[in-house]
Motif scaffolding. Structure first.
Motif, PDB file in Angstrom:
ATOM      1  N   LYS A 160      -4.721   3.010   3.448  1.00  0.00           N
ATOM      2  CA  LYS A 160      -5.979   3.658   3.100  1.00  0.00           C
ATOM      3  C   LYS A 160      -7.156   2.840   3.640  1.00  0.00           C
ATOM      4  O   LYS A 160      -7.063   1.636   3.841  1.00  0.00           O
ATOM      5  N   LEU A 161      -8.266   3.535   3.826  1.00  0.00           N
ATOM      6  CA  LEU A 161      -9.509   2.886   4.227  1.00  0.00           C
ATOM      7  C   LEU A 161     -10.629   3.501   3.395  1.00  0.00           C
ATOM      8  O   LEU A 161     -10.812   4.721   3.401  1.00  0.00           O
TER       9      LEU A 161
ATOM     10  N   SER B 139      -9.413  -3.421   1.184  1.00  0.00           N
ATOM     11  CA  SER B 139      -8.455  -4.289   1.859  1.00  0.00           C
ATOM     12  C   SER B 139      -7.155  -3.520   1.999  1.00  0.00           C
ATOM     13  O   SER B 139      -6.715  -2.843   1.058  1.00  0.00           O
ATOM     14  N   CYS B 140      -6.535  -3.612   3.145  1.00  0.00           N
ATOM     15  CA  CYS B 140      -5.273  -2.899   3.350  1.00  0.00           C
ATOM     16  C   CYS B 140      -4.144  -3.507   2.516  1.00  0.00           C
ATOM     17  O   CYS B 140      -3.106  -2.869   2.319  1.00  0.00           O
TER      18      CYS B 140
ATOM     19  N   SER C 178      -5.690  -0.164  12.238  1.00  0.00           N
ATOM     20  CA  SER C 178      -5.623  -1.328  11.360  1.00  0.00           C
ATOM     21  C   SER C 178      -7.005  -1.955  11.256  1.00  0.00           C
ATOM     22  O   SER C 178      -7.844  -1.782  12.144  1.00  0.00           O
TER      23      SER C 178
ATOM     24  N   SER D 284      -2.355   6.212   7.003  1.00  0.00           N
ATOM     25  CA  SER D 284      -0.941   5.803   6.943  1.00  0.00           C
ATOM     26  C   SER D 284      -0.122   6.336   8.104  1.00  0.00           C
ATOM     27  O   SER D 284       0.881   5.720   8.496  1.00  0.00           O
TER      28      SER D 284
ATOM     29  N   PRO E 109      -2.738  -0.076   0.659  1.00  0.00           N
ATOM     30  CA  PRO E 109      -1.962   0.117   1.897  1.00  0.00           C
ATOM     31  C   PRO E 109      -2.114   1.545   2.435  1.00  0.00           C
ATOM     32  O   PRO E 109      -2.066   2.520   1.686  1.00  0.00           O
TER      33      PRO E 109
ATOM     34  N   CYS F 240     -16.080  -1.132   6.160  1.00  0.00           N
ATOM     35  CA  CYS F 240     -14.888  -0.915   5.340  1.00  0.00           C
ATOM     36  C   CYS F 240     -15.119  -1.514   3.950  1.00  0.00           C
ATOM     37  O   CYS F 240     -15.591  -2.645   3.828  1.00  0.00           O
TER      38      CYS F 240
END
Length: 606
Positions: free
Chosen positions: A373-374, A366-367, A214, A209, A371, A363
């Motif tokens: 986070k990965l 999903s962002c 991205s 964050s 949001p 990954c």
């Protein structure tokens, strides 16, 4: 005329593609083959193709030049040309004689009969022929053969040690400037597998964050990881350099060295300590190439050990090299254990050990769903070393990550975050893949088939999370079917993301979920269920064919390259051949077309 060869790895989709493109273009320009094209595969060992290809090249060149002579009515006769090199310099001989001279002049690559006799000496009244071959010992005919060994690689690095300096002067930072590397904290760690599972699978969450990082579902990223600390310590002791671990390393190119284009390896930074160099820069577990083995011979004092190293790097010992070194994943420390009189200098290691690679991961989120986070999932790799003393080793990156999160690992998926939670987790360094093509179709109405046993399911969790949020945003949208073929060993031990998949199925995000359990026994008196994902794919051959050919859908495969991905591809060939009513060669062409159209995508690893 042209000989053509390519180097590649068959685990990748476009195997030897560079060589194939050049080959095709040369033919378009009028070139003709006088010798077969060679495609060397690093997946199984370059030597298996390269050495036979080179051996066949010489007679092919001879034949070609002889043919050229006849066509141009040359009066000289090849059979009259003498190869007595004491009377002629090689560059004064005709070209075909020079070729023969190159093969015959092997003064540096021949092992003498005296050295060969060492391998048949008697030990405690038992001939070596009575033993089984091993890393340290051969049997006839290899033990009695004359050997063709590689030319000794020229040494070119000079290593100097400088007294330990201050932190600012001897910088040991892992944060390169302007290279797209992000230092991010681990914010969650969950064990996905249950007690009794053969492999332990972890799910980690990274907090991105506060960065500009991205990603899209299906993307991969790299983690910068260190070598195992105990192995670094062991190597320092073996090199007798423990007292110099904190000294800064100064590298220079040796004067009058014979290496063409000699340069300091780009992966070795300036002014770092020896400890840092061995921990973060060099792949100390790398499988040694034959050139490295050849160089180690010069620093081995025992004649028996020296002979065995000669065998392992020789043309005649190719099979032993593949079996006892390449296939057994023998590294430098293993060699130093097996050959105790081998004492190479640090400079030799710096010349031959490759860069410590960052490890790639898919990954698993999903962002839109998480949001900032990965997520990513991985098995903790564990294996036994192949030489004495046998020790349990873990994967370089997975073992490091597992130790890092062990104290706060949650086994039931409900993460409790106390006030000191953030302080418990260190940061790790990551950077994105330069190319990511394993992504959802731009058109959400296109149906997709996902195939991912084990941790191969990771990117598909991101796909499903993403689709759920998109459908929430566009409730009246047209969305294609999403099929998932998943597999694991046991339903009650390693069924990864089970609750998540049931959620997606219940909400209609996931159209079809088909799971196979390879180690669970069938119910008493019942039919034997499908064991692997490819078995279930065959059961749905009509639907799979319809999605791919009629509905122009996408198919995604993620997981093991050598086993699963190959078996899935074979199953698809069979399915298309059966359902379309064509020969297998034609169905293979159909799959090739899907690849070209970027509708058959793979994220696979070994």
């Amino acid at each position: 005329m042209k000989p053509q060869a390519g180097l590649g790895d068959s685990e990748y989709t476009y195997f030897c593609n560079g060589g194939k493109i050049i080959d095709k273009r040369l033919q378009e320009l009028g070139a003709q083959h006088f010798y077969k094209t060679g495609h060397a595969d690093d997946c199984v060992g370059l030597e298996l193709v390269v050495e036979p290809w080179i051996d066949g090249l010489w007679p092919a060149l001879n034949k070609q030049f002889m043919s050229s002579k006849r066509k141009t009515n040359m009066t000289s006769d090849f059979s009259d040309v003498s190869l007595q090199t004491d009377r002629f310099k090689p560059d004064m001989l005709p070209i075909d004689s020079q070729i023969a001279h190159l093969k015959l002049d092997d003064s540096e690559g021949k092992v003498s009969d005296t050295s060969r006799q060492n391998s048949t000496s008697v030990h405690s009244g038992i001939l070596i022929e009575d033993f089984e071959p091993s890393l340290t010992q051969s049997v006839p005919p290899l033990s009695q053969s004359a050997l063709n060994i590689p030319t000794l690689p020229p040494e070119y690095l000079d290593v100097q040690f400088q007294d330990p300096l201050g932190q600012e002067q001897c910088q040991e930072s892992l944060t390169p400037v302007d290279t797209g590397v992000f230092q991010v904290p681990i914010s969650k760690a969950i064990q996905l597998t249950k007690e009794g599972a053969i492999k332990t699978t972890l799910l980690l969450e990274l907090d991105i964050s506060n960065t500009t990082y991205s990603y899209q579902p299906g993307d991969s990223f790299n983690i910068i990881c260190p070598n195992d600390a105990s192995e670094v310590q062991e190597l320092l002791q073996r090199l007798q350099l423990s007292e110099k671990r904190e000294h800064c390393i100064i590298l220079k190119i040796k004067e009058n060295n014979k290496k063409k284009g000699a340069a300091i390896p780009p992966h070795i930074p300036e002014r770092v300590s020896l400890q840092f160099l061995l921990t973060w820069c060099l792949e100390i577990r790398a499988i040694p190439k034959k050139a490295f083995l050849r160089a180690l011979i010069e620093y081995t004092s025992d004649s028996t050990e020296k002979r065995r190293l000669q065998e392992l790097c020789s043309k005649q010992g190719a099979s032993d090299y593949n079996h006892f070194i390449r296939d057994s994943y023998v590294g430098l420390l293993d060699l130093l254990h097996a050959f105790p009189t081998c004492r190479p200098p640090l400079s030799l290691l710096l010349e031959h050990l490759p860069k410590l690679r960052a490890r790639p991961y898919s990954c698993a989120s999903s962002c839109l769903f998480h949001p900032g986070k990965l997520h990513f999932a991985f098995n903790i790799v564990e294996f036994l070393s192949s030489v004495e003393p046998v020790t349990l080793r873990k994967g370089i990156c997975t073992g490091w990550l597992a130790v890092m999160v062990d104290s706060v690992l949650q086994g039931k998926g409900n993460m409790s975050q106390g006030n000191d939670f953030e302080a418990k987790f260190p940061k790790i360094s990551i950077f994105p893949h330069t190319i990511n093509s394993f992504r959802l179709p731009n058109d959400p109405s296109v149906p997709i088939i996902m195939i991912g046993p084990g941790t191969g399911i990771a990117p598909f969790i991101g796909f499903l999370q993403h689709r759920e949020k998109i459908q929430e945003q566009h409730p009246d949208g047209n969305f294609g079917a999403m099929w998932l073929f998943f597999g694991c060993r046991h339903k009650d031990r390693d069924y990864l993301f089970r609750e998540d998949l049931n959620h997606f199925l219940k909400n209609g995000i996931l159209t079809q979920l088909t799971v196979s359990f390879s180690r669970d026994l069938p119910a008493h008196g019942g039919d034997t269920p499908p064991k692997y994902v490819q078995d279930n794919i065959r059961l749905y051959s009509q639907q799979v064919t319809k999605i791919l050919l009629q509905e122009k859908g996408f198919i995604y495969v993620c997981g093991d390259a050598k086993g699963m991905a190959k078996d899935v591809n074979d199953a698809l060939v069979e399915i298309l051949s059966k359902e379309v009513g064509v020969e297998k060669l034609e169905s293979m062409k159909m799959l090739a077309t899907l690849r070209e159209e970027k509708r058959y995508l793979q994220d696979i690893w070994s």
